[in-house]
Every structure is written in structure tokens, then in C-alpha cells.
Design an enzyme around this catalytic site. Structure first.
Site, PDB file in Angstrom:
ATOM      1  N   ASP A   9      43.054  43.118  40.378  1.00  9.01           N
ATOM      2  CA  ASP A   9      41.887  43.264  39.492  1.00  9.01           C
ATOM      3  C   ASP A   9      40.651  42.998  40.336  1.00  9.01           C
ATOM      4  OD1 ASP A   9      40.378  43.531  37.045  1.00  9.01           O
ATOM      5  OD2 ASP A   9      40.140  41.359  37.020  1.00  9.01           O
ATOM      6  N   SER A  10      39.491  43.331  39.772  1.00 11.57           N
ATOM      7  CA  SER A  10      38.246  43.028  40.472  1.00 11.57           C
ATOM      8  C   SER A  10      37.959  41.526  40.476  1.00 11.57           C
ATOM      9  CB  SER A  10      37.088  43.751  39.781  1.00 11.57           C
ATOM     10  OG  SER A  10      36.978  43.271  38.453  1.00 11.57           O
ATOM     11  N   CYS A  72      43.332  46.318  35.889  1.00 15.59           N
ATOM     12  CA  CYS A  72      41.893  46.528  35.801  1.00 15.59           C
ATOM     13  C   CYS A  72      41.697  47.931  35.238  1.00 15.59           C
ATOM     14  CB  CYS A  72      41.290  46.426  37.203  1.00 15.59           C
ATOM     15  SG  CYS A  72      39.544  46.877  37.288  1.00 15.59           S
ATOM     16  N   GLU A 151      33.425  35.763  34.470  1.00 16.68           N
ATOM     17  CA  GLU A 151      33.621  35.295  35.851  1.00 16.68           C
ATOM     18  C   GLU A 151      32.966  33.930  36.054  1.00 16.68           C
ATOM     19  OE1 GLU A 151      35.255  36.438  38.703  1.00 16.68           O
ATOM     20  OE2 GLU A 151      36.200  38.013  37.520  1.00 16.68           O
ATOM     21  N   CYS A 184      38.922  46.235  28.858  1.00 13.84           N
ATOM     22  CA  CYS A 184      38.615  45.579  30.127  1.00 13.84           C
ATOM     23  C   CYS A 184      39.449  44.308  30.128  1.00 13.84           C
ATOM     24  CB  CYS A 184      37.130  45.231  30.214  1.00 13.84           C
ATOM     25  SG  CYS A 184      36.731  44.179  31.629  1.00 13.84           S
ATOM     26  N   HIS A 186      39.075  41.571  31.468  1.00 17.63           N
ATOM     27  CA  HIS A 186      38.348  40.299  31.362  1.00 17.63           C
ATOM     28  C   HIS A 186      38.164  39.888  29.888  1.00 17.63           C
ATOM     29  CE1 HIS A 186      37.243  40.890  35.570  1.00 17.63           C
ATOM     30  NE2 HIS A 186      36.669  39.700  35.578  1.00 17.63           N
TER      31      HIS A 186
HETATM   32  N1  DGL Z   1      38.649  43.654  34.642  1.00 22.12           N
HETATM   33  C1  DGL Z   1      38.179  44.936  34.968  1.00 22.12           C
HETATM   34  C2  DGL Z   1      38.485  45.989  33.962  1.00 22.12           C
HETATM   35  O1  DGL Z   1      39.475  45.867  33.280  1.00 22.12           O
HETATM   36  C3  DGL Z   1      36.912  45.129  35.717  1.00 22.12           C
HETATM   37  C4  DGL Z   1      35.710  44.390  35.368  1.00 22.12           C
HETATM   38  C5  DGL Z   1      34.637  44.688  36.373  1.00 22.12           C
HETATM   39  O2  DGL Z   1      34.839  44.385  37.548  1.00 22.12           O
HETATM   40  O3  DGL Z   1      33.603  45.247  35.996  1.00 22.12           O
HETATM   41  O4  DGL Z   1      37.797  46.965  33.856  1.00 22.12           O
END
Ligand code: DGL
Length: 272
Positions: A9-10, A72, A151, A184, A186
Site C-alpha cells: 500500500d502507499s 491499495c 496517516e 480506499c 485507509h
Molecule cells: N490506501 C490507498 C488506496 O486504497 C491509497 C491512499 C493514497 O495514497 O492516496 O487508494
């Protein structure tokens, strides 16, 4: 097969998928890599997201993973197909599982999707939903403030509630949806805030559970499940701040993470 499963993931978002993977596949060993230093990916151009994703993938391939989970949505939207074509191991993303999970529960076939700018602009969710059922109507909305907030570990309180309320206003105004996909990885960390804002009549869906189900079916099909009864020790890597990562990870998992190290990818600083 004792080789580990790679999860990328990012940043910390993919931990929400990793937890579900670990729950459904308790004998498997996972290696997680979050490119926290370069998070968010959401506002970045497609080429950059692809390049960064390949760097993470190459790092994990050296650790001889037997499967890759792109935890991600942004990276899934931009790289799933090419990774599936080019890697010799199974690769799964989070968008199709998320779409399937939402279709299972929606009664009125009106589904909302929230995600990063990259994911929303790619139209990957409407495409995935309509590939399953052409009658699905989709309302989607990019929510750029959510990832930086998560984050930073801001998951509760007035500030987080205010950001969620302001950001979701346009979606609430066109609110005929009965199901909302957290597009997403997150966002499950602030799921309680999203649910509160949208109201109890909306079913809030995250893709972790369905993604883990897909991973386990694919491993079973390839006869690649780990059958050893040794307790797996998972490894976590980040390109960013280790302590910040640890706080979020430890709040999300039952047991504190044991192995957590800083890694340097091409273009990231080791002193992060
Ligand atoms: N967690 C990621 C997603 O599902 C990326 C969030 C990001 O880096 O902008 O898209």
C-alpha cells in the site's frame, strides 16, 4: 507452501486488508510494505503511481512471495492488469472484491463510492460494478483530506469528525444510495466516523473481507496454502516514519507488530 504473501500500500491503509487476510489465513506469513514516505498516491499522476508500485513489487519479489495483494485501490486501478500479466505469481487487487461485496448487500442498486482522486477519476469502481450488473447506478466522490489525516493517526475527535462531515456533504446531498464502498484502504480506519455521518440506513462496505476470501480461494486452487502449524511471524516495512507507522499498526492489530523496519526504495530517503 511456506513462502510468504506480499501486501503493498502507499502507507498504513493496507493494514486494514492485512488484518482481514491474517484472520482468514492464520497459517500464512505476510510481508507488508507501505510507501509511507511518498503517501498519498491519490493525487499523483498514473505513471508515478505505476513506477512506485513496481518498486514495491520488486522489493517483495526478492523476498520470494508466493502471492501479491495490492491493498491499495489507487495502485489497483493503475497497475493490476499489468502486474497480473507480467508476474508469474497470482496478483489480486481490492477493487473487484469491494464491488462484489457491495453488490451482495445493495437492495436498490444505487451504490456510493468514496476514494482518492486517482481511484475516482479512473472510474475503476463504476466499471467493476457495471461489469457485474449493468443496472447499478454509482455516485462517486473523491475525499482527498482523508488519507493524510489517517496517516497522521487522527482517527477520533472533533477535528476528524469535522473533516469527514465537510468532505461527505456532496454525497449526502445526492443521497439515494443504500450502500457506500470505502474505495480506499485507509478509510476503514475512520469507518465509524463515515458511518455516523452517513447514517445507519447506509451499509458501509470495505473490501478487506472479500479480498481475503479471494486470496484464500486462489491459494487453495493453486495448492499453495501453508499447511505448517508453526506460528507465522509477519514482517512490516515502511519507507517513512517507523514510529508513526507502529502507532497506527498497533492500534489496528490485536498483537503489537514484532518486525518493523525502514526500507529505502529508489528515490526515497533512508533518513525518513
Ligand atoms: N490506501 C490507498 C488506496 O486504497 C491509497 C491512499 C493514497 O495514497 O492516496 O487508494
Amino acid at each position: 507452501m511456506r513462502q510468504p504473501i506480499g501486501v503493498i500500500d502507499s502507507g498504513v491503509g493496507g493494514l486494514t486488508v492485512a488484518r482481514e487476510l491474517m484472520r482468514q489465513l492464520p497459517k500464512e506469513r505476510f510481508i507488508y510494505l507501505g510507501d509511507t514516505q511518498r503517501c498519498p498516491y491519490g493525487p499523483r499522476p498514473e505513471d508515478e503511481v505505476r513506477a512506485f508500485t513496481w518498486q514495491m513489487v520488486n522489493y517483495l519479489l526478492e523476498k520470494e512471495i508466493k502471492m501479491l495483494v495490492i491493498a491499495c485501490n489507487t495502485a489497483t486501478a493503475f497497475t493490476l492488469e499489468e502486474l497480473q500479466e507480467q508476474l508469474s505469481i497470482p496478483v489480486i487487487g481490492v477493487i473487484e472484491p469491494g464491488a462484489r461485496a457491495a453488490i451482495k448487500v445493495s437492495q436498490n442498486k444505487r451504490i456510493g463510492v468514496i476514494g482518492t482522486e486517482g481511484t475516482i477519476n479512473s472510474k475503476a469502481y463504476p466499471n467493476a460494478l457495471r461489469a457485474i450488473d449493468a443496472k447499478i447506478r454509482v455516485n462517486d466522490l473523491a475525499c482527498p483530506p482523508f488519507v493524510p489525516m489517517v496517516e497522521d493517526g487522527i482517527l477520533e475527535g472533533a477535528e476528524a469528525e469535522g473533516v469527514v462531515a465537510r468532505t461527505l456533504t456532496p454525497l449526502k446531498e445526492m443521497n439515494h444510495i443504500d450502500t457506500l464502498i470505502l474505495g480506499c484502504t485507509h478509510y476503514p480506519l475512520i469507518r465509524h466516523l463515515v458511518q455516523k455521518e452517513m447514517g445507519d440506513h447506509i451499509q458501509v462496505i470495505s473490501s478487506g473481507e472479500e479480498t481475503a476470501r479471494e486470496a484464500s480461494l486462489i491459494l487453495a486452487y493453486h495448492r499453495a496454502l501453508n499447511t505448517s502449524n508453526e506460528q507465522p511471524v509477519h514482517e512490516f516495512y515502511t519507507t517513512g516514519d517507523i514510529e508513526k507507522f507502529r502507532v497506527v499498526a498497533n492500534s489496528w492489530f490485536e498483537d503489537p507488530v514484532q518486525i518493523l523496519e525502514l526500507v529505502e526504495l529508489e528515490g526515497t530517503r533512508s533518513s525518513a
